[in-house]
Design a protein around this motif. Structure first.
Motif, PDB file in Angstrom:
ATOM      1  N   SER A   1       2.006  16.799 -16.116  1.00  0.00           N
ATOM      2  CA  SER A   1       2.663  18.105 -16.139  1.00  0.00           C
ATOM      3  C   SER A   1       2.836  18.593 -17.568  1.00  0.00           C
ATOM      4  N   THR A   2       2.786  19.908 -17.735  1.00  0.00           N
ATOM      5  CA  THR A   2       3.020  20.496 -19.058  1.00  0.00           C
ATOM      6  C   THR A   2       4.495  20.454 -19.439  1.00  0.00           C
ATOM      7  N   PHE A   3       5.365  20.198 -18.454  1.00  0.00           N
ATOM      8  CA  PHE A   3       6.782  20.033 -18.737  1.00  0.00           C
ATOM      9  C   PHE A   3       7.062  18.583 -19.088  1.00  0.00           C
ATOM     10  N   ARG A   4       7.679  18.382 -20.217  1.00  0.00           N
ATOM     11  CA  ARG A   4       8.023  17.022 -20.630  1.00  0.00           C
ATOM     12  C   ARG A   4       8.969  16.379 -19.624  1.00  0.00           C
ATOM     13  N   ALA A   5       9.946  17.153 -19.118  1.00  0.00           N
ATOM     14  CA  ALA A   5      10.919  16.602 -18.180  1.00  0.00           C
ATOM     15  C   ALA A   5      10.252  16.181 -16.877  1.00  0.00           C
ATOM     16  N   ILE A   6       9.332  16.989 -16.361  1.00  0.00           N
ATOM     17  CA  ILE A   6       8.642  16.653 -15.116  1.00  0.00           C
ATOM     18  C   ILE A   6       7.737  15.448 -15.330  1.00  0.00           C
ATOM     19  N   SER A   7       7.092  15.383 -16.488  1.00  0.00           N
ATOM     20  CA  SER A   7       6.224  14.257 -16.807  1.00  0.00           C
ATOM     21  C   SER A   7       7.017  12.954 -16.821  1.00  0.00           C
ATOM     22  N   ILE A   8       8.185  12.984 -17.452  1.00  0.00           N
ATOM     23  CA  ILE A   8       9.032  11.792 -17.494  1.00  0.00           C
ATOM     24  C   ILE A   8       9.542  11.454 -16.098  1.00  0.00           C
ATOM     25  N   PHE A   9       9.873  12.482 -15.322  1.00  0.00           N
ATOM     26  CA  PHE A   9      10.331  12.278 -13.952  1.00  0.00           C
ATOM     27  C   PHE A   9       9.278  11.528 -13.141  1.00  0.00           C
ATOM     28  N   GLY A  10       8.021  11.962 -13.241  1.00  0.00           N
ATOM     29  CA  GLY A  10       6.950  11.297 -12.513  1.00  0.00           C
ATOM     30  C   GLY A  10       6.809   9.845 -12.914  1.00  0.00           C
ATOM     31  N   MET A  11       6.894   9.585 -14.210  1.00  0.00           N
ATOM     32  CA  MET A  11       6.792   8.208 -14.685  1.00  0.00           C
ATOM     33  C   MET A  11       7.929   7.336 -14.153  1.00  0.00           C
ATOM     34  N   LEU A  12       9.150   7.880 -14.176  1.00  0.00           N
ATOM     35  CA  LEU A  12      10.304   7.096 -13.755  1.00  0.00           C
ATOM     36  C   LEU A  12      10.306   6.843 -12.246  1.00  0.00           C
ATOM     37  N   VAL A  13       9.942   7.859 -11.452  1.00  0.00           N
ATOM     38  CA  VAL A  13       9.911   7.651 -10.003  1.00  0.00           C
ATOM     39  C   VAL A  13       8.825   6.646  -9.638  1.00  0.00           C
ATOM     40  N   ALA A  14       7.671   6.752 -10.298  1.00  0.00           N
ATOM     41  CA  ALA A  14       6.618   5.762 -10.058  1.00  0.00           C
ATOM     42  C   ALA A  14       7.129   4.360 -10.394  1.00  0.00           C
ATOM     43  N   GLY A  15       7.906   4.263 -11.471  1.00  0.00           N
ATOM     44  CA  GLY A  15       8.479   2.972 -11.840  1.00  0.00           C
ATOM     45  C   GLY A  15       9.470   2.457 -10.815  1.00  0.00           C
TER      46      GLY A  15
ATOM     47  N   PHE B   1       0.822  -1.209   0.000  1.00  0.00           N
ATOM     48  CA  PHE B   1       0.000   0.000   0.000  1.00  0.00           C
ATOM     49  C   PHE B   1       0.860   1.266   0.000  1.00  0.00           C
ATOM     50  N   ASN B   2       1.999   1.204   0.679  1.00  0.00           N
ATOM     51  CA  ASN B   2       2.893   2.361   0.676  1.00  0.00           C
ATOM     52  C   ASN B   2       3.417   2.629  -0.725  1.00  0.00           C
ATOM     53  N   ALA B   3       3.896   1.574  -1.393  1.00  0.00           N
ATOM     54  CA  ALA B   3       4.418   1.732  -2.750  1.00  0.00           C
ATOM     55  C   ALA B   3       3.318   2.171  -3.713  1.00  0.00           C
ATOM     56  N   PHE B   4       2.125   1.592  -3.540  1.00  0.00           N
ATOM     57  CA  PHE B   4       1.015   1.938  -4.423  1.00  0.00           C
ATOM     58  C   PHE B   4       0.619   3.405  -4.281  1.00  0.00           C
ATOM     59  N   THR B   5       0.577   3.887  -3.041  1.00  0.00           N
ATOM     60  CA  THR B   5       0.227   5.294  -2.818  1.00  0.00           C
ATOM     61  C   THR B   5       1.260   6.225  -3.433  1.00  0.00           C
ATOM     62  N   LEU B   6       2.542   5.898  -3.249  1.00  0.00           N
ATOM     63  CA  LEU B   6       3.598   6.739  -3.817  1.00  0.00           C
ATOM     64  C   LEU B   6       3.590   6.675  -5.340  1.00  0.00           C
ATOM     65  N   MET B   7       3.278   5.512  -5.896  1.00  0.00           N
ATOM     66  CA  MET B   7       3.183   5.412  -7.355  1.00  0.00           C
ATOM     67  C   MET B   7       2.084   6.325  -7.880  1.00  0.00           C
ATOM     68  N   LEU B   8       0.954   6.352  -7.183  1.00  0.00           N
ATOM     69  CA  LEU B   8      -0.132   7.248  -7.592  1.00  0.00           C
ATOM     70  C   LEU B   8       0.273   8.702  -7.458  1.00  0.00           C
ATOM     71  N   GLY B   9       0.903   9.034  -6.326  1.00  0.00           N
ATOM     72  CA  GLY B   9       1.292  10.419  -6.094  1.00  0.00           C
ATOM     73  C   GLY B   9       2.277  10.923  -7.123  1.00  0.00           C
TER      74      GLY B   9
ATOM     75  N   PHE C   1       7.759   0.996  -7.870  1.00  0.00           N
ATOM     76  CA  PHE C   1       7.277  -0.362  -8.159  1.00  0.00           C
ATOM     77  C   PHE C   1       8.423  -1.372  -8.046  1.00  0.00           C
ATOM     78  N   THR C   2       9.559  -1.080  -8.690  1.00  0.00           N
ATOM     79  CA  THR C   2      10.659  -2.043  -8.689  1.00  0.00           C
ATOM     80  C   THR C   2      11.286  -2.186  -7.303  1.00  0.00           C
ATOM     81  N   SER C   3      11.417  -1.088  -6.545  1.00  0.00           N
ATOM     82  CA  SER C   3      12.001  -1.195  -5.205  1.00  0.00           C
ATOM     83  C   SER C   3      11.049  -1.915  -4.259  1.00  0.00           C
ATOM     84  N   GLY C   4       9.731  -1.669  -4.401  1.00  0.00           N
ATOM     85  CA  GLY C   4       8.763  -2.395  -3.586  1.00  0.00           C
ATOM     86  C   GLY C   4       8.753  -3.872  -3.913  1.00  0.00           C
ATOM     87  N   LEU C   5       8.771  -4.197  -5.215  1.00  0.00           N
ATOM     88  CA  LEU C   5       8.798  -5.602  -5.634  1.00  0.00           C
ATOM     89  C   LEU C   5      10.094  -6.271  -5.191  1.00  0.00           C
TER      90      LEU C   5
END
Length: 781
Positions: A725-739, A710-718, A742-746
């Motif tokens: 984001s309208t910034f491509r860099a921030i958008s990619i950042f969010g995707m990568l941190v969410a990823g 649940f901790n990992a899932f909440t952070l992935m959502l956040g 997932f991998t650190s939780g798994l």
């Protein structure tokens, strides 16, 4: 802790009042926080590259420019009148030093009096004959002809800003005003663009405000929904949200008090604090309701909670803060600022959670209705728990029976990603941060296709003596340097005082092309420059210093990836060195592209440094508090896998390291280690209570695994919200941190237990860990 719990239990209202006052006093300063997005602010002011740029501005005036590009038929009276109106309005704006258009571009001609310097057109051409004369005159002006496309379907207006404006707060107002002036003249079928780093900064600021207005409330909604699904109580949700908002007000308010600005990096700080700010409070709520449900008074329950959970929540907060604090040594100023205040925000949130949440729980639990509500568990949660239990039981069975296979599969997958890491690129170009369909990006591409680059790249020539630039040999070398710079790929429109002297010399000799050269004596050069000035010539002060000791050879550089930019700068540097070798004259490349290259050179150093510092910091904190260096090492294993997979994925997807994505590894280690801490602590607890290794692992994965999930899932959502984001860099950042969440939780749920399965339990010695008994261990769930 006993004294703290006594204070909260006896005076909950007073505690809340003090917290509210402190939050309010700091929060009211948030209005003073400014937004800053210029490239120069990303590099320390004492860096040699920035110092060179500052000295260049002092000697030659502003190097900051903007452009207005108009795509449409240039040679009509309507278009030319529009150009004149735009120029007349822009020149009156505060912060504008000069405006050059195809109409007022300078022409140098010879006449019976010697030299004539005039604009391409006096007034605005209206008749066909005047427009035709304008076209012919434009050909005689290298400056003017460079501002109109070859096919006559587009033109550019060049705007020189006053020194210091580009890095000031007034730059946003100026960019807005220039945009307003230009767009008011737009007619159907015509395209008008505003270009320049200042305009990109203005667009970035608007995008940042838009992201904060949309993503921040959205993150609150996601957290509220997640918490309500977990607790089924709006009072509990409101309690945690109150602590989060207080923490946020104190952190951002502290930034304002200390004079720090919001940047493209720190703009994600509110969303991070909202996503992560509930973690400690969740443990406190769970433990409080467990004790209160046993019949204890709210005061006794709070005392028990504070004494038992201060250790674990402090540990997880401290390790997370260490991950963020690893950026405090970054060369990039916004990254450094983000790291400091993210770490501070995590610790501020810890202090507020340990006081605000218990105080609110005491007040709320004094109502009998709260007792009933606190014991209610939503049906959705029950169903999710049943499904998750089966999933965790399967994972536990796999780890216990086939640990070697689990480890081999994980290592194989990690290796597949790791081999791609050497191909990872670095990017510091502002254009890469925007979505490629943005009007700012489209306008820049159009201008570069039709008129050349939009960044100024110069070679500073320092003769070391008064009037040294007037020496014919120096000017000849500068002329060759200028000609060769014009031949460099992705550079265009090279210019220098040498070209000016050649044009003046030709004009004074009846415009004979044979005299397009440098005069043979210093005196002749001085006379021609004096005549040029007396005849009203302009632009000399932007090419040469007032004492004629230094001069610039300038060109316009295209908006290319930073890796290509490095090759361009190296080539120009080599040409300059070759032309002035053995003369005792110093040359150096200056300009904003050099700043961008400097950032690229430092990115990999910063990435390596943050990885080492965050890993060492987390290992040290875990080892000291747990009393076991082995546990500290084991907690890092899933994180190493997660980081390697992240970098390999970035390389395969051609995602570069930039000022935003450079932070992912440190954040992943700081946050992801929480999962490993909870898992190893519960595993050791089970071993201490007499269970065998297999049973201890099964109990650990099926119990503590829920909290990790649940901790990992909440952070992935956040963090996943950042993809909007309208910034491509921030958008990619969010995707990568969410990823990485997932991998650190798994990894903590599967890979780490598999490693533990192969280690003799006797080698994992007892620790003075934060979970000291079963009740406190249950809180980690």
């Amino acid at each position: 802790m006993k004294r703290l719990s006594d204070i909260i239990a006896r005076h909950p209202v007073a505690v809340l009042v003090v917290l509210c006052i402190v939050s309010l006093l700091l929060g009211i300063n948030i209005r003073g926080v400014d937004l800053k997005v210029d490239t120069e602010s990303m590099v320390p002011k004492d860096d040699p590259v920035i110092q060179d740029l500052i000295e260049t501005v002092e000697d030659f005036g502003s190097q900051d420019m903007m452009m207005v590009a108009i795509k449409g038929n240039v040679y009509t009276k309507e278009t030319l009148a529009k150009v004149q109106r735009i120029a007349d309005r822009i020149i009156d704006l505060p912060g504008v030093e000069d405006v050059v258009t195809p109409l007022n571009a300078q022409i140098i001609r010879g006449d019976e009096f010697g030299l004539e310097i005039s604009p391409v057109a006096y007034g605005t051409p209206e008749t066909e004959e005047e427009i035709e004369e304008f076209k012919m005159a434009l050909k005689d002006s290298p400056q003017g002809s460079a501002m109109v496309s070859d096919d006559g379907d587009a033109l550019a207006i060049f705007i020189t800003l006053e020194p210091g404006v580009a890095t000031s707060l007034e730059s946003r107002d100026l960019a807005r005003d220039i945009e307003s002036v230009a767009f008011q003249e737009k007619v159907p079928g015509e395209e008008i663009y505003v270009i320049g780093e200042v305009y990109l900064g203005y667009i970035a600021t608007n995008n940042m405000l838009r992201d904060l207005r949309i993503l921040f409330p959205l993150s609150l909604v996601v957290v509220v929904a997640s918490l309500y699904m977990s607790f089924g109580s709006m009072f509990d949700v409101a309690t945690l949200i109150a602590s989060i908002l207080m923490s946020l007000a104190c952190t951002i308010g502290l930034m304002a008090v200390l004079g720090y600005d919001i940047t493209i990096v720190s703009m994600i700080l509110p969303i991070i604090l909202v996503s992560m700010g509930s973690a400690a409070g969740i443990h406190i709520l769970n433990r409080f309701h467990e004790e209160h449900g046993k019949g204890r008074s709210p005061e006794d329950a709070i005392e028990q909670v504070i004494q038992e959970l201060t250790g674990p929540v402090s540990m997880t907060s401290l390790t997370t803060a260490v991950g963020f604090a690893s950026f405090a040594t970054s060369f990039i100023s916004p990254v450094r600022t983000f790291g400091i205040f993210a770490a501070a925000g995590i610790m501020i949130n810890l202090l507020i959670t340990l006081t605000c949440v218990p105080a609110l729980l005491i007040l709320g639990s004094r109502h009998e209705s709260r007792r009933v509500e606190s014991n209610r568990v939503p049906l959705a949660r029950q169903n999710r728990k049943s499904f998750l239990s089966r999933l965790l039981e399967s994972a536990a069975s796999l780890v216990v029976t086939r640990p070697d296979r689990v480890i081999l599969v994980v290592l194989a997958v990690t290796l597949i990603f790791a081999v791609a890491i050497p191909g990872l690129k670095v990017e510091t170009n502002w254009m890469q941060y925007f979505r490629q369909d943005s009007p700012a990006v489209l306008g820049t591409r159009l201008v570069e296709d039709l008129f050349g680059g939009t960044y100024s790249l110069s070679v500073l020539v320092d003769t070391g003596e008064y009037d040294g630039v007037k020496e014919p040999d120096v000017l000849d070398r500068m002329a060759r340097l200028q000609d060769r710079m014009g031949e460099v790929d992705r550079l265009s429109h090279a210019s220098s005082i040498a070209e000016l002297v050649r044009n003046v010399n030709k004009a004074l000799n009846a415009d004979d092309p044979a005299y397009y050269s440098i005069p043979s004596t210093r005196e002749a050069v001085a006379q021609e420059l004096l005549l040029f000035t007396m005849q009203g010539g302009s632009g000399l002060d932007s090419m040469v210093s007032y004492d004629f000791q230094k001069a610039l050879v300038s060109a316009r550089a295209a908006n290319v990836p930073t890796s290509e930019l490095g090759g361009i700068i190296d080539e120009v540097d080599a040409i300059a060195d070759e032309e002035f070798r053995g003369t005792g004259i110093d040359t150096k490349v200056v300009g904003l592209p050099k700043v961008m290259l400097r950032m690229m050179d430092k990115f990999m150093d910063d990435q390596t440094k943050s990885l080492i510092l965050s890993a060492l910091g987390v290992w040290l904190v875990v080892s000291v508090i747990s009393g076991s260096a082995i546990i500290g090492f084991l907690c890092l294993i899933p994180l190493c896998v997660s980081v390697l997979i992240n970098f390999g994925f970035m390389s395969y997807m051609h995602i570069p390291l930039d000022v935003v994505t450079i932070m992912i590894s440190g954040i992943s280690i700081g946050i992801g280690v929480d999962y490993s801490i909870h898992l190893t602590s519960r595993y050791r607890y089970e071993l201490r209570n007499g269970k065998g290794q297999s049973d201890a692992l099964r109990a650990t994965i099926t119990s503590t695994g829920r909290g990790i999930f649940f901790n990992a899932f909440t952070l992935m959502l956040g963090f996943g919200l950042l993809v909007f984001s309208t910034f491509r860099a921030i958008s990619i950042f969010g995707m990568l941190v969410a990823g990485t969440m997932f991998t650190s939780g798994l990894g903590a749920l599967v890979f780490l237990p598999a490693v533990l399965r192969l280690i003799d339990p006797r080698h994992i010695r007892g620790m003075k860990m934060f979970f000291r008994d079963k009740t406190s261990t249950e809180a980690s769930k």
